[in-house]
Write a protein that holds these residues in place. Structure first.
Motif, PDB file in Angstrom:
ATOM      1  N   ASP A  19       0.814  -1.217   0.000  1.00 43.84           N
ATOM      2  CA  ASP A  19       0.000   0.000   0.000  1.00 43.84           C
ATOM      3  C   ASP A  19       0.850   1.272   0.000  1.00 43.84           C
ATOM      4  N   ALA A  20       2.064   1.199   0.557  1.00 37.23           N
ATOM      5  CA  ALA A  20       2.929   2.380   0.642  1.00 37.23           C
ATOM      6  C   ALA A  20       3.829   2.520  -0.587  1.00 37.23           C
ATOM      7  N   SER A  21       4.471   1.409  -1.012  1.00 43.63           N
ATOM      8  CA  SER A  21       5.416   1.462  -2.123  1.00 43.63           C
ATOM      9  C   SER A  21       5.647   0.049  -2.649  1.00 43.63           C
ATOM     10  N   ARG A  22       4.945  -0.314  -3.707  1.00 49.88           N
ATOM     11  CA  ARG A  22       5.026  -1.685  -4.242  1.00 49.88           C
ATOM     12  C   ARG A  22       6.443  -2.097  -4.608  1.00 49.88           C
ATOM     13  N   ALA A  23       7.286  -1.147  -5.005  1.00 53.97           N
ATOM     14  CA  ALA A  23       8.674  -1.479  -5.355  1.00 53.97           C
ATOM     15  C   ALA A  23       9.421  -2.062  -4.154  1.00 53.97           C
ATOM     16  N   GLY A  24       8.982  -1.720  -2.946  1.00 59.15           N
ATOM     17  CA  GLY A  24       9.602  -2.218  -1.737  1.00 59.15           C
ATOM     18  C   GLY A  24       9.392  -3.700  -1.494  1.00 59.15           C
ATOM     19  N   LEU A  25       8.551  -4.343  -2.297  1.00 63.05           N
ATOM     20  CA  LEU A  25       8.299  -5.782  -2.156  1.00 63.05           C
ATOM     21  C   LEU A  25       9.401  -6.630  -2.788  1.00 63.05           C
ATOM     22  N   ALA A  26      10.301  -6.025  -3.531  1.00 65.33           N
ATOM     23  CA  ALA A  26      11.310  -6.768  -4.298  1.00 65.33           C
ATOM     24  C   ALA A  26      12.112  -7.730  -3.431  1.00 65.33           C
ATOM     25  N   ASN A  27      12.444  -7.332  -2.202  1.00 67.21           N
ATOM     26  CA  ASN A  27      13.275  -8.195  -1.366  1.00 67.21           C
ATOM     27  C   ASN A  27      12.521  -9.404  -0.807  1.00 67.21           C
ATOM     28  N   LEU A  28      11.220  -9.480  -1.029  1.00 64.35           N
ATOM     29  CA  LEU A  28      10.449 -10.644  -0.579  1.00 64.35           C
ATOM     30  C   LEU A  28      10.429 -11.765  -1.624  1.00 64.35           C
ATOM     31  N   ILE A  42       4.005 -14.902 -13.889  1.00 62.11           N
ATOM     32  CA  ILE A  42       5.182 -14.047 -13.986  1.00 62.11           C
ATOM     33  C   ILE A  42       6.262 -14.657 -13.106  1.00 62.11           C
ATOM     34  N   GLN A  43       7.478 -14.816 -13.641  1.00 61.57           N
ATOM     35  CA  GLN A  43       8.572 -15.438 -12.875  1.00 61.57           C
ATOM     36  C   GLN A  43       9.696 -14.445 -12.631  1.00 61.57           C
ATOM     37  N   GLY A  44      10.268 -14.525 -11.424  1.00 61.18           N
ATOM     38  CA  GLY A  44      11.437 -13.728 -11.066  1.00 61.18           C
ATOM     39  C   GLY A  44      11.079 -12.439 -10.354  1.00 61.18           C
ATOM     40  N   ALA A  45      11.883 -12.089  -9.358  1.00 64.22           N
ATOM     41  CA  ALA A  45      11.606 -10.912  -8.527  1.00 64.22           C
ATOM     42  C   ALA A  45      11.452  -9.637  -9.351  1.00 64.22           C
ATOM     43  N   GLN A  46      12.346  -9.420 -10.297  1.00 64.82           N
ATOM     44  CA  GLN A  46      12.307  -8.183 -11.089  1.00 64.82           C
ATOM     45  C   GLN A  46      11.024  -8.101 -11.913  1.00 64.82           C
ATOM     46  N   ASN A  47      10.625  -9.204 -12.548  1.00 60.60           N
ATOM     47  CA  ASN A  47       9.405  -9.216 -13.366  1.00 60.60           C
ATOM     48  C   ASN A  47       8.154  -9.080 -12.504  1.00 60.60           C
ATOM     49  N   ILE A  48       8.169  -9.696 -11.323  1.00 62.45           N
ATOM     50  CA  ILE A  48       7.017  -9.609 -10.415  1.00 62.45           C
ATOM     51  C   ILE A  48       6.826  -8.165  -9.956  1.00 62.45           C
ATOM     52  N   VAL A  49       7.891  -7.523  -9.538  1.00 63.60           N
ATOM     53  CA  VAL A  49       7.783  -6.132  -9.078  1.00 63.60           C
ATOM     54  C   VAL A  49       7.383  -5.222 -10.236  1.00 63.60           C
ATOM     55  N   ALA A  50       7.880  -5.497 -11.435  1.00 65.19           N
ATOM     56  CA  ALA A  50       7.473  -4.706 -12.610  1.00 65.19           C
ATOM     57  C   ALA A  50       5.968  -4.829 -12.826  1.00 65.19           C
ATOM     58  N   LYS A  51       5.423  -6.021 -12.674  1.00 64.74           N
ATOM     59  CA  LYS A  51       3.979  -6.223 -12.818  1.00 64.74           C
ATOM     60  C   LYS A  51       3.219  -5.452 -11.747  1.00 64.74           C
ATOM     61  N   LEU A  52       3.641  -5.594 -10.492  1.00 61.38           N
ATOM     62  CA  LEU A  52       2.923  -4.952  -9.392  1.00 61.38           C
ATOM     63  C   LEU A  52       2.982  -3.433  -9.477  1.00 61.38           C
ATOM     64  N   THR A  53       4.115  -2.889  -9.909  1.00 62.55           N
ATOM     65  CA  THR A  53       4.237  -1.431 -10.001  1.00 62.55           C
ATOM     66  C   THR A  53       3.539  -0.877 -11.239  1.00 62.55           C
ATOM     67  N   SER A  54       3.180  -1.746 -12.194  1.00 62.26           N
ATOM     68  CA  SER A  54       2.499  -1.278 -13.404  1.00 62.26           C
ATOM     69  C   SER A  54       0.975  -1.398 -13.303  1.00 62.26           C
ATOM     70  N   LEU A  55       0.462  -1.819 -12.172  1.00 61.98           N
ATOM     71  CA  LEU A  55      -0.997  -1.920 -12.020  1.00 61.98           C
ATOM     72  C   LEU A  55      -1.622  -0.541 -12.206  1.00 61.98           C
ATOM     73  N   PRO A  56      -2.844  -0.488 -12.770  1.00 55.42           N
ATOM     74  CA  PRO A  56      -3.404   0.795 -13.218  1.00 55.42           C
ATOM     75  C   PRO A  56      -4.016   1.649 -12.102  1.00 55.42           C
ATOM     76  N   PHE A  57      -3.347   1.738 -10.956  1.00 60.44           N
ATOM     77  CA  PHE A  57      -3.777   2.638  -9.896  1.00 60.44           C
ATOM     78  C   PHE A  57      -2.542   3.044  -9.093  1.00 60.44           C
ATOM     79  N   GLN A  58      -2.602   4.232  -8.541  1.00 62.90           N
ATOM     80  CA  GLN A  58      -1.456   4.740  -7.777  1.00 62.90           C
ATOM     81  C   GLN A  58      -1.540   4.355  -6.310  1.00 62.90           C
ATOM     82  N   GLN A  59      -2.730   4.485  -5.728  1.00 62.20           N
ATOM     83  CA  GLN A  59      -2.878   4.223  -4.305  1.00 62.20           C
ATOM     84  C   GLN A  59      -3.989   3.216  -4.058  1.00 62.20           C
TER      85      GLN A  59
END
Length: 123
Positions: A19-28, A42-59
Motif C-alpha cells: 500500500d505504501a510502495s510496491r517497489a519495496g516488495l522486491a526483497n520478498l 510471472i517469474q522472477g523478482a524483477q518481473n514480479i515487481v514490474a507487474k505490481l508497479t504497473s498496475l493501473p492505480f497509484q494508491q
C-alpha cells in the motif's frame, strides 16, 4: 515465533509495503519466485515487481479479513492464504480478493515468497 504469528507478521508487512510502495516488495521475492496474477504467470523478482508497479492505480488500501496458514513440506515452508478487501483510490466500492503465498525459508533465517497467487473475487 509460531506459524500463525509468523503468517500474521508476514501479511501485515506485505500489505503495508504494497500500500505504501510496491517497489519495496522486491526483497520478498527471488529469481525462482512465481506470481500468478489473475491467471497471468510471472517469474522472477524483477518481473514480479514490474507487474505490481504497473498496475493501473497509484494508491490502494488492503483490509485483511482472514489469514490461514499451514506448514508445507520438510524444508520448513509455509502456506499462507489471505482474504480481504482492496480499496482503490478513486473507486467507490472495495474489491474482494484472495491471495495465497508459499513462503520458503532462507539460509539467513527469514522467508521469501516462492509462489504467490492473486485473484479478485467477483460476486
Amino acid at each position: 515465533m509460531d506459524a500463525d504469528a509468523l503468517a500474521k507478521a508476514f501479511v501485515e508487512h506485505y500489505y503495508t509495503t504494497f500500500d505504501a510502495s510496491r517497489a519495496g516488495l522486491a526483497n520478498l521475492y527471488q529469481d525462482s519466485s512465481m506470481l500468478t496474477f489473475e491467471g497471468q504467470k510471472i517469474q522472477g523478482a524483477q518481473n514480479i515487481v514490474a507487474k505490481l508497479t504497473s498496475l493501473p492505480f497509484q494508491q490502494c488500501q488492503h483490509s485483511i479479513t482472514t489469514v490461514d496458514c499451514q506448514p508445507s513440506g520438510p524444508a520448513g515452508g509455509m502456506l499462507v492464504f489471505v482474504s480481504g478487501n482492496l480499496q482503490v483510490s478513486g473507486e467507490q466500492h472495495a474489491l474482494k480478493f484472495s491471495q495465497m503465498f508459499h513462503l520458503m525459508p532462507t539460509p539467513q533465517g527469514s522467508f521469501y515468497v516462492f509462489n504467490d497467487i492473486f485473484r479478485l473475487n467477483y460476486a
